[in-house]
Design an enzyme around this catalytic site. Structure first.
Site, short mmCIF file in Angstrom:
data_model
loop_
_atom_site.label_atom_id
_atom_site.label_comp_id
_atom_site.label_asym_id
_atom_site.label_seq_id
_atom_site.Cartn_x
_atom_site.Cartn_y
_atom_site.Cartn_z
N ASP A 97 3.19 2.69 1.65
CA ASP A 97 4.34 2.51 0.62
C ASP A 97 4.23 3.42 -0.70
O ASP A 97 4.96 2.85 -1.62
CB ASP A 97 4.13 1.00 0.28
CG ASP A 97 2.64 0.79 -0.19
OD1 ASP A 97 2.03 1.70 -0.57
OD2 ASP A 97 2.43 -0.56 -0.36
N GLU A 119 1.63 0.91 9.39
CA GLU A 119 1.42 -0.24 8.20
C GLU A 119 3.09 -0.47 7.73
O GLU A 119 3.28 -0.58 6.59
CB GLU A 119 0.67 -0.16 7.03
CG GLU A 119 0.07 -1.05 6.34
CD GLU A 119 -0.44 -0.79 5.19
OE1 GLU A 119 -0.01 -0.61 3.88
OE2 GLU A 119 -1.86 -0.96 5.07
N GLU A 133 6.14 -0.12 -4.80
CA GLU A 133 6.31 0.09 -3.28
C GLU A 133 6.81 -0.74 -2.58
O GLU A 133 6.94 -0.53 -1.27
CB GLU A 133 4.51 -0.61 -3.18
CG GLU A 133 3.49 0.49 -3.59
CD GLU A 133 3.43 0.46 -5.24
OE1 GLU A 133 3.80 -0.43 -5.94
OE2 GLU A 133 2.48 1.32 -5.48
N HIS A 210 -5.26 -0.74 -10.68
CA HIS A 210 -4.37 0.58 -10.99
C HIS A 210 -3.03 0.31 -11.03
O HIS A 210 -2.11 0.89 -11.38
CB HIS A 210 -4.66 1.73 -10.01
CG HIS A 210 -4.14 1.17 -8.52
ND1 HIS A 210 -4.83 0.62 -7.83
CD2 HIS A 210 -2.95 1.76 -7.96
CE1 HIS A 210 -4.13 0.23 -6.53
NE2 HIS A 210 -3.16 0.99 -6.58
N ARG A 212 1.10 -0.29 -10.98
CA ARG A 212 1.75 0.18 -12.25
C ARG A 212 2.73 -1.13 -12.80
O ARG A 212 2.68 -1.27 -13.84
CB ARG A 212 3.19 0.98 -11.53
CG ARG A 212 3.03 2.47 -11.60
CD ARG A 212 4.40 3.06 -11.18
NE ARG A 212 4.19 4.48 -11.63
CZ ARG A 212 3.70 5.41 -11.09
NH1 ARG A 212 2.62 5.08 -10.04
NH2 ARG A 212 3.60 6.77 -11.65
N HIS A 243 -9.78 3.88 -11.66
CA HIS A 243 -8.60 4.95 -11.30
C HIS A 243 -8.46 6.08 -12.23
O HIS A 243 -8.49 5.91 -13.52
CB HIS A 243 -7.69 4.19 -10.98
CG HIS A 243 -6.38 4.56 -10.27
ND1 HIS A 243 -5.84 5.84 -10.78
CD2 HIS A 243 -6.23 4.41 -9.16
CE1 HIS A 243 -4.90 6.11 -9.88
NE2 HIS A 243 -4.86 5.23 -9.04
C1 UD1 Z 1 -0.41 5.76 -6.31
C2 UD1 Z 1 0.80 5.06 -5.58
C3 UD1 Z 1 0.51 3.63 -5.29
C4 UD1 Z 1 -0.94 3.59 -4.83
C5 UD1 Z 1 -1.94 4.31 -5.43
C6 UD1 Z 1 -3.17 4.43 -4.91
C7 UD1 Z 1 3.21 5.55 -5.95
C8 UD1 Z 1 4.46 5.26 -6.79
N1 UD1 Z 1 2.01 4.90 -6.32
O1 UD1 Z 1 -0.36 5.01 -7.77
O2 UD1 Z 1 1.25 2.92 -4.26
O3 UD1 Z 1 -1.61 2.24 -4.60
O4 UD1 Z 1 -1.54 5.46 -5.79
O5 UD1 Z 1 -4.36 4.70 -5.77
O6 UD1 Z 1 3.01 6.16 -4.87
N2 UD1 Z 1 -4.61 10.77 -11.15
C9 UD1 Z 1 -5.67 11.99 -11.14
N3 UD1 Z 1 -6.35 12.40 -10.17
C10 UD1 Z 1 -6.01 11.86 -8.96
C11 UD1 Z 1 -5.15 10.75 -8.77
C12 UD1 Z 1 -4.42 10.31 -9.87
O7 UD1 Z 1 -5.93 12.56 -12.34
O8 UD1 Z 1 -6.67 12.02 -8.03
C13 UD1 Z 1 -3.83 10.63 -12.42
C14 UD1 Z 1 -2.85 11.81 -12.88
O9 UD1 Z 1 -2.73 11.60 -13.99
C15 UD1 Z 1 -1.57 11.12 -12.10
C16 UD1 Z 1 -1.87 9.54 -12.43
O10 UD1 Z 1 -3.24 9.42 -12.22
O11 UD1 Z 1 -0.37 11.50 -12.71
C17 UD1 Z 1 -0.93 8.53 -11.46
O12 UD1 Z 1 -1.00 9.00 -10.15
P1 UD1 Z 1 0.17 8.21 -9.20
O13 UD1 Z 1 -0.07 8.87 -7.68
O14 UD1 Z 1 1.45 8.79 -9.85
O15 UD1 Z 1 -0.07 6.79 -9.14
P2 UD1 Z 1 -1.15 5.90 -8.85
O16 UD1 Z 1 -1.11 4.65 -9.90
O17 UD1 Z 1 -2.22 6.62 -8.47
N1 UDP Z 2 -11.45 3.13 -2.74
C1 UDP Z 2 -12.27 4.24 -2.78
N2 UDP Z 2 -13.08 4.36 -3.87
C2 UDP Z 2 -12.86 3.83 -4.97
C3 UDP Z 2 -11.99 2.57 -5.07
C4 UDP Z 2 -11.35 2.38 -3.83
O1 UDP Z 2 -12.58 5.02 -1.72
O2 UDP Z 2 -13.54 4.06 -6.25
C5 UDP Z 2 -10.85 3.03 -1.31
C6 UDP Z 2 -10.87 1.73 -0.90
O3 UDP Z 2 -11.78 1.38 0.18
C7 UDP Z 2 -9.50 1.31 -0.17
C8 UDP Z 2 -8.70 2.25 -0.99
O4 UDP Z 2 -9.38 3.05 -1.66
O5 UDP Z 2 -9.74 1.85 1.07
C9 UDP Z 2 -7.65 1.42 -1.75
O6 UDP Z 2 -6.98 2.43 -2.41
P1 UDP Z 2 -6.46 2.00 -4.05
O7 UDP Z 2 -6.87 0.67 -4.32
O8 UDP Z 2 -6.21 3.17 -4.77
O9 UDP Z 2 -4.60 1.71 -3.49
P2 UDP Z 2 -3.90 0.72 -2.39
O10 UDP Z 2 -4.57 0.27 -1.50
O11 UDP Z 2 -3.79 -0.55 -3.84
O12 UDP Z 2 -2.73 1.35 -2.34
#
Ligand code: UD1
Ligand code: UDP
Length: 384
Positions: A97, A119, A133, A210, A212, A243
């Protein structure tokens, strides 16, 4: 020979597609697999790629600090289009999602390429929760040709939306396939601090946040509840891999820095995380994936959400929705710490999400779809 493009880009979709990619790659005679990482996440994606030894054929490298939903969509769509035009696959696979999921399916649709959605069918029916999502899922379902529903509940949700029964398959969730790859007996953590925390033999509470829709005040309230718990229970260790989103980091560090028994650490690699999870007393999280993994280990989970699209473990009792109210989170966790009976009631290992065979089912269904074989695929049925 059919060309299958698998599109992923964040930590969770990559974890949940890894076993599907590995399984597809076993079928060299029938499939050419093209892996495309949007890299909506960078470091958190690379951690997963390393664990599963995956090297994407294309890495679009789109992540920007503090990216918005619009910038992710905008930066992904053109780069994905270029790859899809060049490769013209016979099927595109997306998972879950995220914005990567939705944009991946949209680009495939624009080129009239069939889409398989891993999924499929998770719903809260509340477009604000989880945001964005819930809508990403619905938009992806509208485009999808092969719906790989993890559970019967998900299948029912898709049927309610008038999606053809013949295109829905209950496969179980590949999250459990990934766990089976990563969980090891006598696992030694790559992060030394985790080994040290285990040696301390204190009970551990694991935290992740994490979402939003929880940014700002709700997240702050949850962190305040954690702070009160950490002060009240100095004999517990609180471990919080934070995160990388700075919006999250600012709130978490602002509230929980400089506490003796709260360890705010960088995101753990997947193997460290799930192996550590199995050693915890309680998990407090707003994550989707963590909600599915915890029940596998019989670790009670308090979910920081108003609604969940994963009702199965709530029904079985391992997961409780606590929302984002500080007082409710504090009181519920306190009860689980102090009341052994209440704890035991939640701490039973159940596996409503998968049996480790989901990616095998998924690949078999794809073979049937292309008339490569006609093997009947038995649907996933959970055993309590
Ligand atoms: C995204 C997904 C969410 C998912 C989550 C898993 C969308 C809109 N959201 O949210 O569904 O649950 O990933 O974690 O698709 N950043 C880093 N390094 C990384 C990752 C993130 O620096 O490796 C920082 C960056 O500043 C980035 C911000 O996190 O801009 C947000 O990342 P983004 O993918 O937009 O949103 P998530 O909250 O991670
Ligand atoms: N996870 C990880 N390292 C961490 C925290 C979570 O590898 O420090 C894994 C966790 O086991 C799970 C996945 O990340 O499989 C979940 O990701 P996240 O919570 O970022 O996203 P969501 O599932 O809510 O979309």
């Amino acid at each position: 020979m059919k060309k299958i493009a698998v599109i992923f880009g964040t930590r969770p979709d990559t974890i949940k597609l890894a076993s599907v990619i590995l399984e597809l790659k076993k079928e060299k005679k029938y499939f050419k697999v093209i892996t495309i990482a949007t890299a909506q996440h960078r470091q958190m994606l690379d951690q997963v790629l390393d664990i599963f030894k995956l090297v994407p054929d294309y890495d679009l490298n789109i992540m920007l600090p503090k990216q918005t939903l619009v910038t992710i969509t905008q930066n992904t769509i053109k780069k994905l289009d270029d790859v899809i035009v060049k490769e013209h696959p016979d099927l595109v696979i997306v998972q879950g999602d995220t914005t990567t999921t939705f944009v991946g399916s949209l680009v495939a649709f624009y080129h009239q390429i069939p889409v398989g959605h891993v999924e499929a069918g998770l719903r809260t029916n509340d477009k604000a929760n989880p945001f964005p999502e819930e809508i990403n899922r619905r938009l992806t379902s509208a485009i999808t040709d092969l719906h790989f529903a993890p559970t019967e509940t998900a299948k029912r949700a898709l049927l309610k939306e008038n999606i053809s029964r013949n295109s829905i398959f209950v496969t179980g969730n590949t999250v459990i396939d990934a766990l089976n790859i990563a969980i090891k007996k006598n696992y030694k953590f790559t992060v030394p601090l985790l080994n040290e925390i285990i040696l301390q033999k204190k009970k551990i509470i694991l935290l992740t946040m994490h979402r939003r829709e929880n940014w700002g005040k709700p997240m702050k309230g949850a962190c305040k509840a954690i702070k009160r718990l950490a002060l009240l229970y100095p004999d517990f260790n609180f471990v919080f891999p934070v995160h990388l989103n700075p919006v999250v980091g600012d709130v978490v560090h602002g509230t929980l820095d400089n506490m003796k028994n709260v360890f705010l650490i960088a995101p753990l690699d997947y193997s460290d995380f799930v192996n550590f999870m199995s050693k915890t007393y309680l998990i407090i999280t707003d994550s989707g994936g963590v909600q599915e993994e915890g029940p596998h280990f019989g670790v009670p989970i308090l979910v920081l959400r108003k609604v969940t699209e994963r009702p199965e473990a709530v029904k079985y009792g391992t997961v409780k929705l606590v929302g984002l109210d500080e007082e409710t989170i504090f009181k519920t966790a306190k009860r689980l710490i102090e009341d052994k009976t209440a704890y035991k009631k939640m701490a039973s290992a159940v596996n409503p999400y998968g049996d480790g065979l989901s990616s095998k089912r998924t690949v078999q269904i794809i073979k049937n779809y292309f008339n490569i074989s006609k093997t009947k695929v038995e649907e996933f049925i959970p055993h309590k």
